[in-house]
Design a protein around this motif. Structure first.
Motif, PDB file in Angstrom:
ATOM      1  N   LEU A  97      36.980 -77.966 -13.546  1.00 43.12           N
ATOM      2  CA  LEU A  97      35.792 -77.252 -14.015  1.00 43.12           C
ATOM      3  C   LEU A  97      34.545 -77.768 -13.309  1.00 43.12           C
ATOM      4  CD1 LEU A  97      34.480 -75.249 -16.052  1.00 43.12           C
ATOM      5  CD2 LEU A  97      34.252 -77.203 -17.618  1.00 43.12           C
ATOM      6  N   PHE A  98      34.430 -79.080 -13.206  1.00 41.05           N
ATOM      7  CA  PHE A  98      33.287 -79.691 -12.517  1.00 41.05           C
ATOM      8  C   PHE A  98      33.175 -79.165 -11.089  1.00 41.05           C
ATOM      9  CE2 PHE A  98      31.769 -82.944  -9.597  1.00 41.05           C
ATOM     10  CZ  PHE A  98      30.557 -83.313 -10.153  1.00 41.05           C
ATOM     11  N   LEU A  99      34.278 -79.212 -10.359  1.00 49.35           N
ATOM     12  CA  LEU A  99      34.248 -78.799  -8.955  1.00 49.35           C
ATOM     13  C   LEU A  99      33.944 -77.313  -8.812  1.00 49.35           C
ATOM     14  CD1 LEU A  99      37.311 -80.831  -7.623  1.00 49.35           C
ATOM     15  CD2 LEU A  99      34.892 -81.299  -7.186  1.00 49.35           C
ATOM     16  N   VAL A 100      34.576 -76.491  -9.628  1.00 53.20           N
ATOM     17  CA  VAL A 100      34.383 -75.038  -9.516  1.00 53.20           C
ATOM     18  C   VAL A 100      32.942 -74.659  -9.855  1.00 53.20           C
ATOM     19  CG1 VAL A 100      34.994 -72.815 -10.543  1.00 53.20           C
ATOM     20  CG2 VAL A 100      36.796 -74.426  -9.901  1.00 53.20           C
ATOM     21  N   VAL A 101      32.429 -75.189 -10.965  1.00 53.46           N
ATOM     22  CA  VAL A 101      31.079 -74.823 -11.409  1.00 53.46           C
ATOM     23  C   VAL A 101      30.032 -75.233 -10.385  1.00 53.46           C
ATOM     24  CG1 VAL A 101      29.280 -75.412 -13.088  1.00 53.46           C
ATOM     25  CG2 VAL A 101      31.553 -74.745 -13.876  1.00 53.46           C
ATOM     26  N   TRP A 102      30.106 -76.476  -9.919  1.00 52.08           N
ATOM     27  CA  TRP A 102      29.029 -76.970  -9.059  1.00 52.08           C
ATOM     28  C   TRP A 102      29.163 -76.497  -7.616  1.00 52.08           C
ATOM     29  CZ3 TRP A 102      24.867 -78.200 -11.403  1.00 52.08           C
ATOM     30  CH2 TRP A 102      24.916 -78.744 -12.689  1.00 52.08           C
ATOM     31  N   ILE A 103      30.380 -76.318  -7.128  1.00 53.04           N
ATOM     32  CA  ILE A 103      30.531 -75.770  -5.775  1.00 53.04           C
ATOM     33  C   ILE A 103      30.107 -74.301  -5.754  1.00 53.04           C
ATOM     34  CG2 ILE A 103      32.207 -75.148  -3.985  1.00 53.04           C
ATOM     35  CD1 ILE A 103      33.692 -77.744  -4.632  1.00 53.04           C
ATOM     36  N   ALA A 104      30.429 -73.560  -6.812  1.00 57.04           N
ATOM     37  CA  ALA A 104      29.985 -72.164  -6.894  1.00 57.04           C
ATOM     38  C   ALA A 104      28.462 -72.090  -6.949  1.00 57.04           C
ATOM     39  CB  ALA A 104      30.599 -71.494  -8.122  1.00 57.04           C
ATOM     40  N   THR A 105      27.850 -73.011  -7.684  1.00 60.70           N
ATOM     41  CA  THR A 105      26.387 -73.049  -7.751  1.00 60.70           C
ATOM     42  C   THR A 105      25.793 -73.309  -6.376  1.00 60.70           C
ATOM     43  OG1 THR A 105      26.493 -73.874 -10.026  1.00 60.70           O
ATOM     44  CG2 THR A 105      24.408 -74.183  -8.845  1.00 60.70           C
ATOM     45  N   TRP A 106      26.387 -74.262  -5.659  1.00 54.45           N
ATOM     46  CA  TRP A 106      25.892 -74.536  -4.306  1.00 54.45           C
ATOM     47  C   TRP A 106      26.079 -73.328  -3.390  1.00 54.45           C
ATOM     48  CZ3 TRP A 106      28.617 -74.731   0.405  1.00 54.45           C
ATOM     49  CH2 TRP A 106      27.812 -75.072   1.500  1.00 54.45           C
ATOM     50  N   ALA A 107      27.189 -72.629  -3.529  1.00 53.10           N
ATOM     51  CA  ALA A 107      27.439 -71.468  -2.666  1.00 53.10           C
ATOM     52  C   ALA A 107      26.342 -70.419  -2.835  1.00 53.10           C
ATOM     53  CB  ALA A 107      28.811 -70.867  -2.980  1.00 53.10           C
ATOM     54  N   TRP A 142      25.065 -76.057 -18.453  1.00 54.49           N
ATOM     55  CA  TRP A 142      25.498 -75.529 -19.750  1.00 54.49           C
ATOM     56  C   TRP A 142      26.984 -75.182 -19.721  1.00 54.49           C
ATOM     57  CZ3 TRP A 142      27.553 -70.794 -21.228  1.00 54.49           C
ATOM     58  CH2 TRP A 142      27.650 -70.578 -22.613  1.00 54.49           C
ATOM     59  N   LEU A 143      27.432 -74.552 -18.650  1.00 56.48           N
ATOM     60  CA  LEU A 143      28.842 -74.187 -18.538  1.00 56.48           C
ATOM     61  C   LEU A 143      29.739 -75.417 -18.592  1.00 56.48           C
ATOM     62  CD1 LEU A 143      28.721 -71.425 -15.765  1.00 56.48           C
ATOM     63  CD2 LEU A 143      29.327 -71.100 -18.178  1.00 56.48           C
ATOM     64  N   PHE A 144      29.325 -76.470 -17.885  1.00 55.73           N
ATOM     65  CA  PHE A 144      30.161 -77.668 -17.881  1.00 55.73           C
ATOM     66  C   PHE A 144      30.210 -78.307 -19.262  1.00 55.73           C
ATOM     67  CE2 PHE A 144      30.804 -82.223 -17.588  1.00 55.73           C
ATOM     68  CZ  PHE A 144      32.035 -82.254 -16.951  1.00 55.73           C
ATOM     69  N   ILE A 166      27.123 -87.616 -16.532  1.00 56.00           N
ATOM     70  CA  ILE A 166      27.493 -87.690 -15.116  1.00 56.00           C
ATOM     71  C   ILE A 166      28.037 -86.344 -14.645  1.00 56.00           C
ATOM     72  CG2 ILE A 166      28.931 -88.867 -13.411  1.00 56.00           C
ATOM     73  CD1 ILE A 166      28.864 -91.337 -15.174  1.00 56.00           C
ATOM     74  N   GLY A 167      28.640 -85.590 -15.560  1.00 55.39           N
ATOM     75  CA  GLY A 167      29.108 -84.261 -15.199  1.00 55.39           C
ATOM     76  C   GLY A 167      27.978 -83.341 -14.776  1.00 55.39           C
ATOM     77  N   ILE A 168      26.775 -83.596 -15.289  1.00 57.04           N
ATOM     78  CA  ILE A 168      25.596 -82.828 -14.861  1.00 57.04           C
ATOM     79  C   ILE A 168      24.918 -83.504 -13.667  1.00 57.04           C
ATOM     80  CG2 ILE A 168      23.315 -81.993 -15.538  1.00 57.04           C
ATOM     81  CD1 ILE A 168      24.375 -81.754 -18.392  1.00 57.04           C
TER      82      ILE A 168
END
Length: 243
Positions: A112-122, A151-153, A169-171
């Protein structure tokens, strides 16, 4: 834990368990690399950008060769080490420990961490590269994106709902991941093209566009570093999530 990692950790700190020794090594590596990275980030934004505006064009190749390029090398590698080691520390010391306590797998939270934040960066990447908006517009877009991602995380992580370490740290680590991807995906790539072209006597035709994109990415990192440091500090010194 890999046997060689455990053996190295115990050899360095024989009075600690392998997990304790590894945690200490990872934390201090993360600190040192992070200080290097953020220090150079502030140098580029607060010192180098205004300095380069005043430098005579004939001197820029020397500045690029002996200052900017070496600084960028330290900048990009310290960014990678900071994020990689920090992610390792968070995933193994906090997420995996909570998962064992709950009797579940840690992979859901890590994914979840990787998907949410990599998608945000994209989305940010496309905004910077395709739109090249004004700083204010990019700032507003970035603010909305990171709030939604955070919020999603926090809302959907299957592990660590009651753990301030995992959530903070997740944020904060998500901000760091975005910043590191900006470094490698835009700042380093664009500056490398400009610098190497200039040193070869054939600067790229779109140098101004590349410079603008790198500037926007760097400014984004500069402002994201403030909440990043806040959430990293709250993970240990001030509880804002869970317990």
């Amino acid at each position: 834990m890999h046997p060689l990692t455990a053996l190295s950790a115990v050899w360095v700190m024989p009075n600690h368990t392998p997990t304790e020794a590894l945690a200490l090594l990872l934390r201090w590596t993360h600190f040192v690399a992070g200080i290097t990275w953020v220090g150079l980030l502030y140098f580029f934004n607060l010192v180098n950008v205004p300095f380069m505006k005043q430098v005579d064009a004939t001197l820029k190749p020397k500045v690029f060769q002996y200052l900017t390029l070496p600084a960028l090398q330290w900048f990009r590698w310290s960014a990678l080490v900071t994020v990689f080691v920090g992610f390792w520390y968070w995933a193994q010391i906090y997420v995996a420990a909570d998962a064992r306590r709950m009797g579940v797998s840690p992979l859901g939270t890590i994914a979840l961490f990787l998907v949410v934040w990599i998608a945000t960066w994209a989305v940010l990447y496309l905004t910077i590269v395709k739109m090249a908006p004004s700083g204010w517009v990019l700032g507003a877009i970035t603010t909305v994106l990171v709030i939604v991602a955070g919020w999603l995380f926090v809302k959907f992580t299957p592990v660590g709902q009651d753990d301030n370490h995992v959530l903070s740290i997740g944020i904060g680590g998500g901000f760091g991941l975005i910043m590191m991807l900006n470094v490698w995906g835009i700042i380093w790539r664009n500056n490398k093209a400009i610098i190497r072209g200039t040193l070869a006597g054939t600067p790229p035709a779109n140098a101004a566009v590349l410079a603008r994109q790198a500037f926007l990415a760097s400014r984004t990192n500069f402002f994201l570093s403030v909440p990043l440091l806040f959430f990293m500090a709250t993970s240990y010194h001030y509880v804002i999530f869970g317990s």
